[in-house]
Design a protein around this motif. Structure first.
Motif, PDB file in Angstrom:
ATOM      1  N   ILE A   3       0.860  -1.177   0.000  1.00 34.93           N
ATOM      2  CA  ILE A   3       0.000   0.000   0.000  1.00 34.93           C
ATOM      3  C   ILE A   3       0.896   1.226   0.000  1.00 34.93           C
ATOM      4  O   ILE A   3       1.864   1.319   0.761  1.00 34.93           O
ATOM      5  CB  ILE A   3      -0.915  -0.004   1.237  1.00 34.93           C
ATOM      6  CG1 ILE A   3      -1.840  -1.223   1.181  1.00 34.93           C
ATOM      7  CG2 ILE A   3      -1.735   1.276   1.306  1.00 34.93           C
ATOM      8  CD1 ILE A   3      -2.737  -1.347   2.390  1.00 34.93           C
ATOM      9  N   GLU A   4       0.579   2.171  -0.867  1.00 37.55           N
ATOM     10  CA  GLU A   4       1.400   3.363  -1.003  1.00 37.55           C
ATOM     11  C   GLU A   4       0.722   4.579  -0.397  1.00 37.55           C
ATOM     12  O   GLU A   4      -0.489   4.567  -0.123  1.00 37.55           O
ATOM     13  CB  GLU A   4       1.719   3.603  -2.481  1.00 37.55           C
ATOM     14  CG  GLU A   4       2.527   2.457  -3.106  1.00 37.55           C
ATOM     15  CD  GLU A   4       2.822   2.688  -4.577  1.00 37.55           C
ATOM     16  OE1 GLU A   4       2.145   3.536  -5.207  1.00 37.55           O
ATOM     17  OE2 GLU A   4       3.740   2.022  -5.104  1.00 37.55           O
ATOM     18  N   VAL A   5       1.496   5.630  -0.210  1.00 44.97           N
ATOM     19  CA  VAL A   5       0.994   6.859   0.399  1.00 44.97           C
ATOM     20  C   VAL A   5      -0.234   7.380  -0.335  1.00 44.97           C
ATOM     21  O   VAL A   5      -1.195   7.837   0.287  1.00 44.97           O
ATOM     22  CB  VAL A   5       2.109   7.926   0.436  1.00 44.97           C
ATOM     23  CG1 VAL A   5       1.533   9.306   0.770  1.00 44.97           C
ATOM     24  CG2 VAL A   5       3.177   7.541   1.450  1.00 44.97           C
ATOM     25  N   ILE A  96      10.378  17.870   5.990  1.00 48.04           N
ATOM     26  CA  ILE A  96      10.537  16.444   5.688  1.00 48.04           C
ATOM     27  C   ILE A  96       9.350  16.036   4.824  1.00 48.04           C
ATOM     28  O   ILE A  96       8.200  16.149   5.251  1.00 48.04           O
ATOM     29  CB  ILE A  96      10.567  15.609   6.979  1.00 48.04           C
ATOM     30  CG1 ILE A  96      11.696  16.086   7.886  1.00 48.04           C
ATOM     31  CG2 ILE A  96      10.731  14.126   6.669  1.00 48.04           C
ATOM     32  CD1 ILE A  96      11.621  15.511   9.291  1.00 48.04           C
ATOM     33  N   THR A  97       9.616  15.608   3.613  1.00 47.79           N
ATOM     34  CA  THR A  97       8.538  15.324   2.663  1.00 47.79           C
ATOM     35  C   THR A  97       8.590  13.881   2.166  1.00 47.79           C
ATOM     36  O   THR A  97       9.596  13.194   2.315  1.00 47.79           O
ATOM     37  CB  THR A  97       8.626  16.265   1.446  1.00 47.79           C
ATOM     38  OG1 THR A  97       9.866  16.026   0.757  1.00 47.79           O
ATOM     39  CG2 THR A  97       8.563  17.728   1.888  1.00 47.79           C
ATOM     40  N   ILE A  98       7.487  13.462   1.565  1.00 50.59           N
ATOM     41  CA  ILE A  98       7.413  12.150   0.912  1.00 50.59           C
ATOM     42  C   ILE A  98       6.660  12.306  -0.402  1.00 50.59           C
ATOM     43  O   ILE A  98       6.049  13.349  -0.657  1.00 50.59           O
ATOM     44  CB  ILE A  98       6.702  11.096   1.788  1.00 50.59           C
ATOM     45  CG1 ILE A  98       5.342  11.639   2.250  1.00 50.59           C
ATOM     46  CG2 ILE A  98       7.554  10.668   2.953  1.00 50.59           C
ATOM     47  CD1 ILE A  98       4.505  10.597   2.940  1.00 50.59           C
ATOM     48  N   THR A  99       6.688  11.273  -1.219  1.00 51.04           N
ATOM     49  CA  THR A  99       5.994  11.288  -2.511  1.00 51.04           C
ATOM     50  C   THR A  99       4.847  10.274  -2.484  1.00 51.04           C
ATOM     51  O   THR A  99       4.827   9.371  -1.640  1.00 51.04           O
ATOM     52  CB  THR A  99       6.955  10.935  -3.655  1.00 51.04           C
ATOM     53  OG1 THR A  99       7.520   9.638  -3.414  1.00 51.04           O
ATOM     54  CG2 THR A  99       8.077  11.968  -3.746  1.00 51.04           C
ATOM     55  N   PRO A 100       3.884  10.409  -3.388  1.00 51.64           N
ATOM     56  CA  PRO A 100       2.715   9.509  -3.388  1.00 51.64           C
ATOM     57  C   PRO A 100       3.076   8.039  -3.545  1.00 51.64           C
ATOM     58  O   PRO A 100       2.343   7.162  -3.059  1.00 51.64           O
ATOM     59  CB  PRO A 100       1.899  10.003  -4.585  1.00 51.64           C
ATOM     60  CG  PRO A 100       2.322  11.419  -4.785  1.00 51.64           C
ATOM     61  CD  PRO A 100       3.770  11.451  -4.426  1.00 51.64           C
ATOM     62  N   GLY A 101       4.176   7.734  -4.206  1.00 58.09           N
ATOM     63  CA  GLY A 101       4.553   6.345  -4.439  1.00 58.09           C
ATOM     64  C   GLY A 101       5.331   5.701  -3.315  1.00 58.09           C
ATOM     65  O   GLY A 101       5.709   4.524  -3.402  1.00 58.09           O
ATOM     66  N   THR A 102       5.548   6.427  -2.225  1.00 59.70           N
ATOM     67  CA  THR A 102       6.268   5.864  -1.080  1.00 59.70           C
ATOM     68  C   THR A 102       5.407   4.803  -0.394  1.00 59.70           C
ATOM     69  O   THR A 102       4.236   5.054  -0.116  1.00 59.70           O
ATOM     70  CB  THR A 102       6.608   6.965  -0.064  1.00 59.70           C
ATOM     71  OG1 THR A 102       7.376   7.983  -0.702  1.00 59.70           O
ATOM     72  CG2 THR A 102       7.385   6.392   1.116  1.00 59.70           C
TER      73      THR A 102
END
Length: 218
Positions: A3-5, A96-102
């Motif tokens: 499951i991704e972000v 601190i960031t993340i991307t949708p595919g994380t």
């Protein structure tokens, strides 16, 4: 599949501009019932985060305007934040960031390691904020239907119909028989990594022992 972000994130980007006032930040937190907001530049790229802890320094630091040569770097930063009136002055940077595919599992680990309760989600190409991931979003994976969990688990098993699987509130009980003891350990570890699994109860049996048991040193 992991499951991704993008599968659980909030589609509302909870953010303020760099020149947002102290009152604007408090209003945004109250409006969206969050403990932090992302600070973005004019092109909607995250540059920092303002949390409730940052704002509380205004009240908790009554000597914020004084300076001492014996202060630590952290103390100086806290005094500066306590005296701040805009998002730029109050924020912790960089964001601190993340991307949708994380993968959600990686996002949870990042939240834990960095001690943050939410993360801005950015477009991997433009770097612009497109949403926010909260702790409650990550925890939603533990509310997955039992049928989904079982399907994901059986897809990972060497023989899908050779095992019994019972799922109760995220706790998976697996039974069946395999050839080697090491296979039992491997199967349990694979199941534990499935998003939404709270715990695994092992009722597997095996025919032969293939793990070396080292006797204690006397």
């Amino acid at each position: 599949m992991a499951i991704e972000v993008k599968d659980v994130m909030g589609r509302v980007a909870i953010a303020v501009l760099q020149d947002a006032s102290f009152a604007d930040i408090v209003s945004a937190m109250k409006r969206y019932a969050v403990g932090a907001v992302t600070v973005i530049d004019a092109d909607r790229r995250p540059v920092g985060v303002v949390s409730e802890d940052d704002l509380l320094l205004k009240e908790a630091d009554p000597v914020r305007h004084s300076v001492s040569m014996f202060e630590s770097r952290r103390q100086r930063q806290e005094h500066q934040k306590a005296a701040g009136v805009t998002a730029t002055q109050l924020m912790t940077s960089p964001a601190i960031t993340i991307t949708p595919g994380t993968p959600v599992r990686d996002a949870a680990r990042l939240m834990h390691d960095k001690r943050v309760k939410q993360l801005p989600v950015i477009d991997p190409v433009t770097g612009r904020i497109i949403g926010t991931l909260h702790q409650r979003d990550v925890l939603r994976v533990f509310l997955r239907p039992a049928t989904e969990l079982e399907a994901d688990i059986r897809a990972l098993l060497p023989q899908r119909d050779a095992f019994t699987i019972d799922i109760d509130k995220g706790i998976v009980t697996i039974g069946g028989r395999v050839s080697w003891n090491s296979q039992v350990i491997a199967l349990i570890e694979v199941i534990r990594r499935v998003e939404g699994v709270v715990d695994v109860v092992n009722e597997l049996t095996y025919e032969r022992e293939d793990l070396l048991v080292v006797p204690p040193v006397l």
